[in-house]
Motif scaffolding. Structure first.
Motif, PDB file in Angstrom:
ATOM      1  N   PRO A 103       0.804  -1.239   0.000  1.00 27.41           N
ATOM      2  CA  PRO A 103       0.000   0.000   0.000  1.00 27.41           C
ATOM      3  C   PRO A 103       0.830   1.279   0.000  1.00 27.41           C
ATOM      4  O   PRO A 103       0.324   2.339  -0.387  1.00 27.41           O
ATOM      5  CB  PRO A 103      -0.831  -0.128   1.287  1.00 27.41           C
ATOM      6  N   GLU A 104       2.082   1.188   0.396  1.00 26.12           N
ATOM      7  CA  GLU A 104       2.931   2.378   0.435  1.00 26.12           C
ATOM      8  C   GLU A 104       3.517   2.727  -0.928  1.00 26.12           C
ATOM      9  O   GLU A 104       4.081   3.822  -1.099  1.00 26.12           O
ATOM     10  CB  GLU A 104       4.086   2.152   1.425  1.00 26.12           C
ATOM     11  N   SER A 206      -9.051  -3.036   1.281  1.00 28.18           N
ATOM     12  CA  SER A 206      -9.217  -1.997   2.298  1.00 28.18           C
ATOM     13  C   SER A 206      -7.877  -1.471   2.788  1.00 28.18           C
ATOM     14  O   SER A 206      -7.812  -0.398   3.405  1.00 28.18           O
ATOM     15  CB  SER A 206     -10.035  -2.529   3.478  1.00 28.18           C
ATOM     16  N   ARG A 207      -6.789  -2.179   2.504  1.00 24.26           N
ATOM     17  CA  ARG A 207      -5.450  -1.739   2.908  1.00 24.26           C
ATOM     18  C   ARG A 207      -4.902  -0.660   1.967  1.00 24.26           C
ATOM     19  O   ARG A 207      -3.903  -0.023   2.273  1.00 24.26           O
ATOM     20  CB  ARG A 207      -4.491  -2.932   2.925  1.00 24.26           C
ATOM     21  N   THR A 209      -4.323   2.738   0.295  1.00 19.28           N
ATOM     22  CA  THR A 209      -4.481   4.133   0.722  1.00 19.28           C
ATOM     23  C   THR A 209      -4.424   5.111  -0.447  1.00 19.28           C
ATOM     24  O   THR A 209      -4.817   6.261  -0.297  1.00 19.28           O
ATOM     25  CB  THR A 209      -3.383   4.506   1.731  1.00 19.28           C
ATOM     26  N   LEU A 235     -13.164   0.434  -0.604  1.00 17.45           N
ATOM     27  CA  LEU A 235     -12.336   1.544  -1.098  1.00 17.45           C
ATOM     28  C   LEU A 235     -13.172   2.830  -1.065  1.00 17.45           C
ATOM     29  O   LEU A 235     -13.702   3.264  -2.094  1.00 17.45           O
ATOM     30  CB  LEU A 235     -11.861   1.270  -2.532  1.00 17.45           C
ATOM     31  N   GLN A 237     -12.335   5.759  -1.084  1.00 16.10           N
ATOM     32  CA  GLN A 237     -11.758   6.817  -1.916  1.00 16.10           C
ATOM     33  C   GLN A 237     -12.021   6.604  -3.404  1.00 16.10           C
ATOM     34  O   GLN A 237     -11.608   7.427  -4.237  1.00 16.10           O
ATOM     35  CB  GLN A 237     -10.245   6.920  -1.680  1.00 16.10           C
TER      36      GLN A 237
END
Length: 273
Positions: A103-104, A206-207, A209, A235, A237
């Protein structure tokens, strides 16, 4: 020709000389090369990489293997710079799987004609294709299954027969798929379905970002609204753009091509800095 140098195990085609890094992910699974028009269409403002996903060899393919390969691609192409991921169909699903695992890493994800994540959506997709398939098309598909023994050639011919069922009004174009991999397609899709049955996807998304844009044609037999609702539950977003008079390949559609490229380019530029 694709670049196979360096430590990355996959062939990669490169477009553009400046701008943020964009990586386009083809669908299929097992249909490498057809995203070239999208890569070219973004190459005026981005450095675009188009990796060819791993072919099936001795060991069966899996989602985890594709995610690991994509990590190698990003390390090779982008270095420490977070990429913008643009995936089509299966490639959109792969982008989500990767972003859930890392996710990063991505700045943003654009999902074009995203595939299905639940049985209801798949049932709707299959029903829509059946409704659109005239008797002549069904006879051609039966003949292909009977007469073509090479599975990769059969996948190629079947895809071209079905193209009209997935489209609205296509511009004249040439199929730029470089290679087909029927066994890899079967492996990869089976594993995706296994993970969905096990409850891994879409829950793991859901992880993620990063911002996510879903672009979907209103004529695409993949039910955009149903897929959107499934993804939006994990999600929050997620942004959704529906293109009118547009099928599964927006960059080839007469009435949607310009809007597709303008919207995709503008959205990616928002997160390119």
């Amino acid at each position: 020709m694709p670049d196979t140098t360096g430590e990355c195990p996959l062939a990669i085609r490169h477009y553009g000389t400046h701008g943020a890094h964009v990586v386009v992910l083809h669908g299929g699974p097992g249909a490498a090369g057809y995203m070239a028009p999208v890569a070219r269409g973004l190459s005026d403002v981005f450095r675009v990489a188009e990796p060819f996903q791993r072919r099936r060899e001795e060991m069966p393919l899996s989602v985890a293997r594709h995610v690991q390969d994509l990590q190698s691609v990003l390390d090779s192409v982008c270095g420490d710079e977070p990429p913008l991921l643009v995936g089509h169909s299966w490639g959109a699903m792969l982008a989500l799987a990767y972003a859930a695992e890392h996710p990063e890493r991505p700045k943003a994800l654009a999902l074009i004609g995203c595939g299905t994540f639940d049985p209801r959506s798949r049932t709707r997709l299959q029903a829509t294709v059946r409704e659109r398939a005239a008797e002549a098309i069904e006879r051609r598909l039966e003949e292909v299954a009977r007469r073509i023994t090479d599975p990769d050639v059969r996948l190629c011919v079947t895809g071209r027969i079905l193209e009209s069922l997935y489209s609205c009004e296509l511009l004249p174009h040439q199929d730029e798929t470089v290679e087909y991999d029927a066994r890899g397609r079967l492996d990869s899709w089976r594993d995706m379905l296994r993970l969905q049955r096990a409850g891994v996807y879409p829950a793991e998304f859901s992880r993620i970002t990063a911002p996510v844009l879903m672009v979907h044609g209103d004529c695409d037999p993949h039910p955009g609204g149903m897929i959107r609702d499934t993804l939006a539950s994990v999600l929050p977003q997620l942004q959704y753009l529906e293109l009118l008079r547009c099928g599964h390949y927006p960059w080839l559609e007469r009435h949607a091509r310009d809007e597709f490229f303008a919207a995709l380019r503008d959205w990616l530029l928002m997160y390119a800095a």
